[in-house]
Design a protein around this motif. Structure first.
Motif, PDB file in Angstrom:
ATOM      1  N   GLY A 102      37.256  40.733  72.506  1.00 27.51           N
ATOM      2  CA  GLY A 102      38.140  39.848  71.770  1.00 27.51           C
ATOM      3  C   GLY A 102      39.365  40.536  71.216  1.00 27.51           C
ATOM      4  O   GLY A 102      40.044  41.302  71.900  1.00 27.51           O
ATOM      5  N   HIS A 103      39.606  40.279  69.947  1.00 25.43           N
ATOM      6  CA  HIS A 103      40.817  40.747  69.287  1.00 25.43           C
ATOM      7  C   HIS A 103      40.463  41.095  67.848  1.00 25.43           C
ATOM      8  O   HIS A 103      39.619  40.451  67.238  1.00 25.43           O
ATOM      9  N   VAL A 104      41.114  42.128  67.329  1.00 25.25           N
ATOM     10  CA  VAL A 104      40.927  42.499  65.934  1.00 25.25           C
ATOM     11  C   VAL A 104      42.295  42.625  65.279  1.00 25.25           C
ATOM     12  O   VAL A 104      43.255  43.098  65.890  1.00 25.25           O
ATOM     13  N   ARG A 105      42.371  42.122  64.047  1.00 19.85           N
ATOM     14  CA  ARG A 105      43.642  42.171  63.315  1.00 19.85           C
ATOM     15  C   ARG A 105      43.348  42.462  61.855  1.00 19.85           C
ATOM     16  O   ARG A 105      42.463  41.854  61.251  1.00 19.85           O
ATOM     17  N   SER A 106      44.088  43.422  61.300  1.00 20.55           N
ATOM     18  CA  SER A 106      43.947  43.714  59.872  1.00 20.55           C
ATOM     19  C   SER A 106      44.743  42.688  59.069  1.00 20.55           C
ATOM     20  O   SER A 106      45.681  42.070  59.582  1.00 20.55           O
TER      21      SER A 106
ATOM     22  N   LEU B 156      45.019  44.419  67.693  1.00 23.62           N
ATOM     23  CA  LEU B 156      44.625  45.025  68.958  1.00 23.62           C
ATOM     24  C   LEU B 156      43.683  44.173  69.783  1.00 23.62           C
ATOM     25  O   LEU B 156      42.805  43.497  69.247  1.00 23.62           O
ATOM     26  N   GLU B 157      43.855  44.266  71.085  1.00 19.59           N
ATOM     27  CA  GLU B 157      42.882  43.711  72.019  1.00 19.59           C
ATOM     28  C   GLU B 157      41.672  44.639  72.032  1.00 19.59           C
ATOM     29  O   GLU B 157      41.818  45.859  72.026  1.00 19.59           O
TER      30      GLU B 157
ATOM     31  N   ALA C  93      42.851  48.399  76.163  1.00 22.56           N
ATOM     32  CA  ALA C  93      42.219  47.818  74.982  1.00 22.56           C
ATOM     33  C   ALA C  93      41.390  48.902  74.303  1.00 22.56           C
ATOM     34  O   ALA C  93      40.942  49.850  74.940  1.00 22.56           O
ATOM     35  N   THR C  94      41.203  48.760  73.015  1.00 24.38           N
ATOM     36  CA  THR C  94      40.397  49.723  72.281  1.00 24.38           C
ATOM     37  C   THR C  94      38.991  49.175  72.077  1.00 24.38           C
ATOM     38  O   THR C  94      38.665  48.086  72.553  1.00 24.38           O
ATOM     39  N   ASN C  95      38.159  49.928  71.388  1.00 22.83           N
ATOM     40  CA  ASN C  95      36.797  49.503  71.117  1.00 22.83           C
ATOM     41  C   ASN C  95      36.390  49.996  69.728  1.00 22.83           C
ATOM     42  O   ASN C  95      37.068  50.854  69.151  1.00 22.83           O
ATOM     43  N   PRO C  96      35.314  49.459  69.182  1.00 21.12           N
ATOM     44  CA  PRO C  96      34.915  49.845  67.829  1.00 21.12           C
ATOM     45  C   PRO C  96      34.652  51.342  67.667  1.00 21.12           C
ATOM     46  O   PRO C  96      34.980  51.914  66.636  1.00 21.12           O
ATOM     47  N   GLU C  97      34.090  51.981  68.684  1.00 19.43           N
ATOM     48  CA  GLU C  97      33.794  53.414  68.581  1.00 19.43           C
ATOM     49  C   GLU C  97      35.074  54.239  68.471  1.00 19.43           C
ATOM     50  O   GLU C  97      35.155  55.193  67.701  1.00 19.43           O
TER      51      GLU C  97
END
Length: 160
Positions: free
Chosen positions: A22-26, A33-34, A47-51
């Motif tokens: 998905g997508h994360v936004r502060s 970020l995707e 795209a990035t990832n949680p790790e």
């Protein structure tokens, strides 16, 4: 002895939609970020990832802890000091977990002093404190593992 009263200094907010794909936004919009499963596990490029985000946060936070330790001792860190954090995602049975390796190169201190500073930083870094008792964190100096007491790592939560 300093007061043990908890005082919130800062709160960061971020929202994820769609999980790992998905997508994360502060809340500030600085992070926008995707997200994807890591490319090596079938995810998409770009795209990035949680790790990866966790590794970035832990490495910068740990370096700040080193700056605090150095300042307390009347020392200064070399501007080229590096903290590399590797975060591994693993599966154990049905559960998933994380493990981290922090590899520190202080550039201008000998190995013995660096090891002591890394151990001290591990006791005050918010990421180290937050993960203590919950995940394995290996400390290294220039690639060489240094011993970590069980109570300062995973598996044994400190009693206060």
């Amino acid at each position: 002895m300093a007061s043990t009263e908890k005082k919130t200094l800062y709160t960061a907010d971020a929202t994820a939609v769609g999980g790992r794909s998905g997508h994360v936004r502060s809340a500030t919009g600085i992070i926008d970020l995707e997200m994807s499963v890591p490319e090596g596990l079938g995810g998409k490029k770009g795209a990035t990832n949680p790790e990866e985000l966790f590794a970035a946060g832990y490495s910068s936070c740990f370096q700040q802890a080193l700056l605090v330790i150095a300042q307390r001792a009347g020392d200064k860190l070399d501007p080229a000091t590096e903290v590399k954090c590797s975060v591994s995602l693993f599966q154990e049975g049905e559960a998933y977990g994380l493990a981290a390796i922090l590899d520190v190169d202080l550039k201008s201190f000998d190995e013995q002093k660096t090891v002591e500073m890394v151990r001290q930083a591990h006791t005050i870094c918010p990421y180290s404190v937050g993960t203590r008792g919950n995940m394995e964190v290996e400390l290294r100096v220039k690639g060489k593992a240094i011993p970590v007491k069980a109570e300062d790592n995973a598996g044994v939560a400190k009693d206060n």
